[in-house]
Enzyme design. Structure first.
Site, PDB file in Angstrom:
ATOM      1  N   LYS A 103       3.654  10.848 -10.958  1.00  0.00           N
ATOM      2  CA  LYS A 103       4.735  11.726 -10.525  1.00  0.00           C
ATOM      3  C   LYS A 103       5.497  12.316 -11.705  1.00  0.00           C
ATOM      4  O   LYS A 103       5.637  13.535 -11.824  1.00  0.00           O
ATOM      5  CB  LYS A 103       5.698  10.976  -9.606  1.00  0.00           C
ATOM      6  CG  LYS A 103       5.184  10.784  -8.188  1.00  0.00           C
ATOM      7  CD  LYS A 103       4.150   9.675  -8.105  1.00  0.00           C
ATOM      8  CE  LYS A 103       3.685   9.440  -6.678  1.00  0.00           C
ATOM      9  NZ  LYS A 103       2.653   8.385  -6.601  1.00  0.00           N
TER      10      LYS A 103
ATOM     11  N   TRP B  49       5.800   0.931   0.836  1.00  0.00           N
ATOM     12  CA  TRP B  49       4.631   1.811   0.712  1.00  0.00           C
ATOM     13  C   TRP B  49       3.440   1.148   1.397  1.00  0.00           C
ATOM     14  O   TRP B  49       3.144  -0.026   1.152  1.00  0.00           O
ATOM     15  CB  TRP B  49       4.357   2.023  -0.775  1.00  0.00           C
ATOM     16  CG  TRP B  49       3.225   2.921  -1.121  1.00  0.00           C
ATOM     17  CD1 TRP B  49       2.948   4.142  -0.598  1.00  0.00           C
ATOM     18  CD2 TRP B  49       2.211   2.662  -2.111  1.00  0.00           C
ATOM     19  NE1 TRP B  49       1.818   4.668  -1.202  1.00  0.00           N
ATOM     20  CE2 TRP B  49       1.356   3.781  -2.125  1.00  0.00           C
ATOM     21  CE3 TRP B  49       1.957   1.605  -2.976  1.00  0.00           C
ATOM     22  CZ2 TRP B  49       0.262   3.866  -2.971  1.00  0.00           C
ATOM     23  CZ3 TRP B  49       0.873   1.672  -3.826  1.00  0.00           C
ATOM     24  CH2 TRP B  49       0.039   2.801  -3.818  1.00  0.00           C
TER      25      TRP B  49
ATOM     26  N   ASP C 136       7.420  -2.400  -8.777  1.00  0.00           N
ATOM     27  CA  ASP C 136       6.563  -1.218  -8.716  1.00  0.00           C
ATOM     28  C   ASP C 136       7.445  -0.018  -9.031  1.00  0.00           C
ATOM     29  O   ASP C 136       8.339   0.329  -8.256  1.00  0.00           O
ATOM     30  CB  ASP C 136       5.943  -1.092  -7.318  1.00  0.00           C
ATOM     31  CG  ASP C 136       4.928   0.047  -7.217  1.00  0.00           C
ATOM     32  OD1 ASP C 136       4.796   0.821  -8.182  1.00  0.00           O
ATOM     33  OD2 ASP C 136       4.289   0.168  -6.162  1.00  0.00           O
TER      34      ASP C 136
ATOM     35  N   ALA D  45       7.265   3.890  -9.776  1.00  0.00           N
ATOM     36  CA  ALA D  45       6.362   5.039  -9.715  1.00  0.00           C
ATOM     37  C   ALA D  45       7.087   6.367  -9.842  1.00  0.00           C
ATOM     38  O   ALA D  45       6.427   7.410  -9.923  1.00  0.00           O
ATOM     39  CB  ALA D  45       5.585   5.010  -8.393  1.00  0.00           C
TER      40      ALA D  45
END
Length: 394
Positions: A243, A127, A208, A210
């Protein structure tokens, strides 16, 4: 003072959004922005979020500050969601943050405070905000191979080889599930091998996560982070609720520090609160409170999980339809990886020139490295995209 400022590089995705809005074609397709959209192109508010918001409006008595690290109920609800029963509260410290990006930033500042000489190892690709923040903080950074451009899967041997060159105390940033931007994920056996390497090399995992619930389901998507939490002496986790709860604009994130030595927990907790104080003082609470209400109320949680499962299976259906359509168009299975990837994103493997050709000829907007948001598709747009891919010679 202001005359000394220099223009910063434009955000490619924001620029892509602006170009899409300016395109007058009714047939244009937005596959660029990383936001979930339903078949009508809308990012809906989930039913459980609506219900929790109504309930909160009725019972909330104050808008006073929350704690520096946020509310303990939010920490514990998220610990249970992401880590299950793998980590005791005695080994767990956490702080609410403005979104998952805030959690990433706070984690990197913690690394800078605790071990400024540590190199941050990133997947190639990752990302874009990951390297951007690391560079801004002037932390050492290296890449490890991750995505195989030929198979569009994980270059696992390359990953292990590169990470074997990391030095003791280095930090390895891993995507918990639904890798962004590629959609290619580690399987359970690979997670175990990565965990073994981290222990052998005395490296610090930083996960991470998400997109939990967008890939193979809430439990399966948490396999990697849970396995690391069980096996590693210490780790950092940056979590986002944008999300899987659809609360993008509420900025709901959490930074977690897990240590097998529970004597470190109190210091970790105080450090996380201190970092919040230096950056923004008190974290936002509204979205975090909604998430807490949903996760701790059996009816709301069941409805949320059901809707999230519909979102997940809907994206899997779109993936399969696109792969099947391309199979028919090309007479080959070279795009079968699209059905195997998980989450919102896949990297198509197109060149920047091919991506531009698809935009010019068909109004298809995706990031220049050919990352596309599967959730931006529907049954009507899949044939259009398939034709554009074939016509561009991808």
């Amino acid at each position: 003072m202001f005359e000394t400022l220099q223009a910063q590089p434009a955000d490619k995705i924001l620029a892509l959004m602006a170009a899409f809005r300016a395109d007058p074609r009714d047939t244009k397709i937005d596959l660029g922005v990383g936001v979930y959209k339903d078949a009508t192109g809308v990012t809906p508010i989930m039913r459980a979020v609506k219900a929790a918001e109504k309930r909160l409006w009725e019972v909330e008595q104050t808008k006073s500050y929350t704690g520096l690290a946020g509310e303990a109920d939010f920490h514990h609800a998220m610990r249970e969601l992401i880590l299950g029963d793998t980590v005791s509260p005695d080994n767990f410290a956490a702080a609410a943050t403005p979104g998952g990006t805030g959690a990433v930033r706070q984690a990197l500042e913690l690394v800078q405070m605790a071990s400024p000489e540590a190199t941050i190892w990133l997947s190639a690709p990752t990302w874009p905000n990951h390297p951007s923040i690391i560079k801004y903080l002037n932390l050492p950074m290296q890449e490890y191979r991750y995505f195989d451009a030929d198979s569009r899967g994980v270059d696992f041997n390359g990953m292990l080889t590169d990470l074997s060159n990391a030095k003791e105390g280095d930090v390895v940033l891993l995507h918990g599930c639904c890798h962004n931007p590629t959609g290619a994920n580690l399987n359970s056996q690979q997670w175990q091998e990565v965990a073994d390497l981290l222990i052998a090399k005395k490296l610090i995992p930083f996960v991470d996560i998400a997109y939990q619930g967008f890939g193979d389901g809430l439990e399966m998507d948490a396999y990697g982070v849970r396995h690391l939490a069980k096996t590693q002496p210490e780790m950092l986790i940056a979590a986002s609720c944008s999300k899987n709860f659809g609360v993008y604009r509420e900025r709901v994130g959490l930074l977690m520090a897990v240590a097998q030595d529970n004597a470190k927990t109190e210091l970790n907790q105080k450090t996380l609160a201190f970092l919040n104080r230096q950056n923004f003082s008190f974290p936002p609470d509204h979205g975090a409170r909604l998430v807490t209400m949903i996760l701790t109320d059996s009816a709301l949680r069941a409805d949320w999980a059901s809707e999230l499962e519909d979102v997940r299976t809907g994206m899997l259906k779109l993936r399969k339809q696109l792969a099947d359509t391309l199979r028919k168009r090309t007479g080959s299975d070279r795009f079968g990886f699209l059905a195997d990837h998980r989450g919102m994103f896949s990297r198509l493997g197109a060149t920047p020139e091919q991506v531009e050709a698809m935009r010019e000829s068909h109004g298809i907007y995706m990031v220049g490295d050919s990352r596309m948001n599967i959730a931006g598709l529907n049954e009507a747009s899949i044939p259009v995209l398939a034709d554009a891919i074939v016509e561009a010679g991808v």
